[in-house]
Write an enzyme that holds these catalytic residues in place. Structure first.
Site, PDB file in Angstrom:
ATOM      1  N   HIS A 144       0.808  -1.227   0.000  1.00  7.00           N
ATOM      2  CA  HIS A 144       0.000   0.000   0.000  1.00  7.00           C
ATOM      3  C   HIS A 144       0.839   1.273   0.000  1.00  7.00           C
ATOM      4  CE1 HIS A 144      -3.449  -2.566   1.849  1.00  7.00           C
ATOM      5  NE2 HIS A 144      -3.402  -2.666   0.547  1.00  7.00           N
ATOM      6  N   CYS A 189       4.679  15.858  -5.084  1.00 12.58           N
ATOM      7  CA  CYS A 189       3.823  16.953  -5.534  1.00 12.58           C
ATOM      8  C   CYS A 189       3.124  16.532  -6.827  1.00 12.58           C
ATOM      9  CB  CYS A 189       4.666  18.205  -5.764  1.00 12.58           C
ATOM     10  SG  CYS A 189       3.729  19.557  -6.497  1.00 12.58           S
ATOM     11  N   CYS A 201       4.367  19.296  -9.756  1.00  6.21           N
ATOM     12  CA  CYS A 201       5.717  19.343 -10.344  1.00  6.21           C
ATOM     13  C   CYS A 201       6.500  18.045 -10.151  1.00  6.21           C
ATOM     14  CB  CYS A 201       6.508  20.522  -9.775  1.00  6.21           C
ATOM     15  SG  CYS A 201       7.044  20.261  -8.076  1.00  6.21           S
ATOM     16  N   CYS A 248       6.305  24.964  -5.517  1.00 10.39           N
ATOM     17  CA  CYS A 248       5.472  25.345  -6.659  1.00 10.39           C
ATOM     18  C   CYS A 248       4.033  25.615  -6.252  1.00 10.39           C
ATOM     19  CB  CYS A 248       5.537  24.277  -7.759  1.00 10.39           C
ATOM     20  SG  CYS A 248       4.335  22.958  -7.553  1.00 10.39           S
TER      21      CYS A 248
HETATM   22  P1  NAD Z   1      -6.340  -4.371  10.557  1.00 11.81           P
HETATM   23  O1  NAD Z   1      -6.288  -3.197  11.455  1.00 11.81           O
HETATM   24  O2  NAD Z   1      -7.517  -4.567   9.707  1.00 11.81           O
HETATM   25  O3  NAD Z   1      -6.181  -5.707  11.421  1.00 11.81           O
HETATM   26  C1  NAD Z   1      -5.194  -5.843  12.381  1.00 11.81           C
HETATM   27  C2  NAD Z   1      -5.258  -7.268  12.888  1.00 11.81           C
HETATM   28  O4  NAD Z   1      -4.157  -7.534  13.728  1.00 11.81           O
HETATM   29  C3  NAD Z   1      -6.509  -7.571  13.703  1.00 11.81           C
HETATM   30  O5  NAD Z   1      -7.031  -8.818  13.290  1.00 11.81           O
HETATM   31  C4  NAD Z   1      -5.999  -7.618  15.154  1.00 11.81           C
HETATM   32  O6  NAD Z   1      -6.724  -8.528  15.934  1.00 11.81           O
HETATM   33  C5  NAD Z   1      -4.593  -8.096  14.957  1.00 11.81           C
HETATM   34  N1  NAD Z   1      -3.637  -7.641  15.956  1.00 11.81           N
HETATM   35  C6  NAD Z   1      -3.577  -6.453  16.604  1.00 11.81           C
HETATM   36  N2  NAD Z   1      -2.491  -6.383  17.393  1.00 11.81           N
HETATM   37  C7  NAD Z   1      -1.830  -7.564  17.223  1.00 11.81           C
HETATM   38  C8  NAD Z   1      -0.632  -8.100  17.761  1.00 11.81           C
HETATM   39  N3  NAD Z   1       0.139  -7.400  18.619  1.00 11.81           N
HETATM   40  N4  NAD Z   1      -0.275  -9.350  17.389  1.00 11.81           N
HETATM   41  C9  NAD Z   1      -1.054 -10.094  16.545  1.00 11.81           C
HETATM   42  N5  NAD Z   1      -2.190  -9.616  16.002  1.00 11.81           N
HETATM   43  C10 NAD Z   1      -2.575  -8.374  16.341  1.00 11.81           C
HETATM   44  O7  NAD Z   1      -4.988  -4.334   9.717  1.00 11.81           O
HETATM   45  P2  NAD Z   1      -4.680  -4.823   8.234  1.00 11.81           P
HETATM   46  O8  NAD Z   1      -5.260  -6.169   8.011  1.00 11.81           O
HETATM   47  O9  NAD Z   1      -3.238  -4.598   8.050  1.00 11.81           O
HETATM   48  O10 NAD Z   1      -5.471  -3.823   7.288  1.00 11.81           O
HETATM   49  C11 NAD Z   1      -5.484  -2.454   7.582  1.00 11.81           C
HETATM   50  C12 NAD Z   1      -5.144  -1.528   6.472  1.00 11.81           C
HETATM   51  O11 NAD Z   1      -4.890  -0.285   7.086  1.00 11.81           O
HETATM   52  C13 NAD Z   1      -3.899  -1.852   5.727  1.00 11.81           C
HETATM   53  O12 NAD Z   1      -4.193  -1.732   4.400  1.00 11.81           O
HETATM   54  C14 NAD Z   1      -2.864  -0.800   6.121  1.00 11.81           C
HETATM   55  O13 NAD Z   1      -2.361  -0.127   4.978  1.00 11.81           O
HETATM   56  C15 NAD Z   1      -3.609   0.219   6.916  1.00 11.81           C
HETATM   57  N6  NAD Z   1      -3.026   0.478   8.242  1.00 11.81           N
HETATM   58  C16 NAD Z   1      -1.694   0.562   8.385  1.00 11.81           C
HETATM   59  C17 NAD Z   1      -1.143   0.800   9.619  1.00 11.81           C
HETATM   60  C18 NAD Z   1       0.356   0.883   9.729  1.00 11.81           C
HETATM   61  O14 NAD Z   1       1.029   1.140   8.738  1.00 11.81           O
HETATM   62  N7  NAD Z   1       0.917   0.615  10.888  1.00 11.81           N
HETATM   63  C19 NAD Z   1      -1.943   0.952  10.736  1.00 11.81           C
HETATM   64  C20 NAD Z   1      -3.332   0.872  10.579  1.00 11.81           C
HETATM   65  C21 NAD Z   1      -3.859   0.622   9.319  1.00 11.81           C
HETATM   66 ZN    ZN Z   2       5.386  21.084  -6.728  1.00 12.75          ZN
END
Ligand code: NAD
Ligand code: ZN
Length: 245
Positions: A129, A137, A140, A152
């Site tokens: 993702h 930007c 530009c 810009c």
């Molecule tokens: P999600 O939030 O949908 O699910 C998280 C899962 O992890 C849940 O099932 C939860 O029960 C489990 N979980 C939480 N803490 C845990 C731990 N310590 N150990 C084991 N399991 C644990 O996350 P997803 O499936 O990655 O989808 C969410 C979307 O949101 C993704 O596309 C992502 O891009 C984005 N997102 C990213 C971040 C980040 O970059 N840190 C944070 C939140 C959401």
């Molecule tokens: Zn720019």
């Protein structure tokens, strides 16, 4: 007590599977960053449990339409709810770095956008993702490592796939290739509900599908091993067992 014993047994089993793997791939989600202080979307204390400003759902804010119409709120939300500066690796990240250095772990495929695997020291990371570490930007093309104003005066956006946008095809192809190659796939800390990312698990044709999550997932019945536990804790224990052998 029974549960703890069962968990220990599963951890031993996972260590054994990893040691015998020829091509280990890790597929992770927000739960892998939870122990570094980043909130997940779903699961306990997830961001989805409340509305931002009592009004907006997270998936609404993180959509391309919302970004184009309400950039100020979008940027505010990202800064407040998904801060990535100063994040530190947790024990799970460190275990993955160790496994990569040992030549066991080939690739990390992550849905996360927080740059944490790279900060931790992993080299081969596919960011399905994109990343909040990269902004550009729209006018530009100038690149930035964080949100800022472009000289810009153009619109600056993160290199992140927002709801309503397509994933980067090259990134998807790379991920699918790795999944095909893998004989062992560890899926951890993801609810497996965000598509198309969750769908890609189907490309894994190897022997061992391992799921580590605090909660149940829709793929649990397909897995050869399901560990209901904390990503950081489980991976740390597994790495320590492998180190000792
Ligand atoms: P999600 O939030 O949908 O699910 C998280 C899962 O992890 C849940 O099932 C939860 O029960 C489990 N979980 C939480 N803490 C845990 C731990 N310590 N150990 C084991 N399991 C644990 O996350 P997803 O499936 O990655 O989808 C969410 C979307 O949101 C993704 O596309 C992502 O891009 C984005 N997102 C990213 C971040 C980040 O970059 N840190 C944070 C939140 C959401
Ligand atoms: Zn720019």
């Amino acid at each position: 007590m029974k549960n703890e014993k069962e968990l220990e047994e599963k951890i031993l089993k996972l260590a054994e599977i990893i040691k015998n793997s020829k091509y280990l791939v890790f597929f992770g989600g927000a739960g892998t960053s939870a122990d570094s202080g980043v909130k997940t979307f779903r699961g306990k204390d997830g961001l989805y449990s409340s509305l931002y400003k009592n009004k907006y759902r997270p998936e609404e804010i993180l959509s391309i339409d919302f970004f184009l119409k309400n950039r100020k709120i979008f940027n505010e939300y990202v800064k407040e709810k998904l801060p990535i500066e100063g994040l530190k690796a947790n024990k799970g990240h460190k275990a993955l770095v160790y496994l990569e250095k040992e030549g066991i772990l080939k690739t990390i495929i992550t849905q996360n956008i927080d740059d944490l695997h790279q900060v931790s020291g992993n080299k081969n990371v596919i960011e399905l993702h994109g990343s909040l570490k990269r902004w550009y930007c729209l006018d530009c093309g100038e690149k930035f490592t964080k949100n800022t104003t472009c000289e810009c005066g153009g619109i600056v956006r993160p290199e992140v796939t927002l709801y309503g946008e397509q994933l980067n095809q090259k990134t998807v192809d790379d991920a699918i290739y790795e999944l095909y190659e893998a004989d062992t796939l560890i899926v951890a800390g993801t609810s497996l509900t965000v598509y198309p990312a969750a769908y890609y698990i189907k490309y894994f044709k190897g022997k061992n599908l391992i799921i580590i999550n605090n909660d149940e997932t829709q793929y649990d019945t397909h897995a050869s091993l399901v560990i209901n536990g904390n990503f950081a804790e489980v991976l740390d224990k597994v790495a320590n067992i492998i180190k000792k052998n």
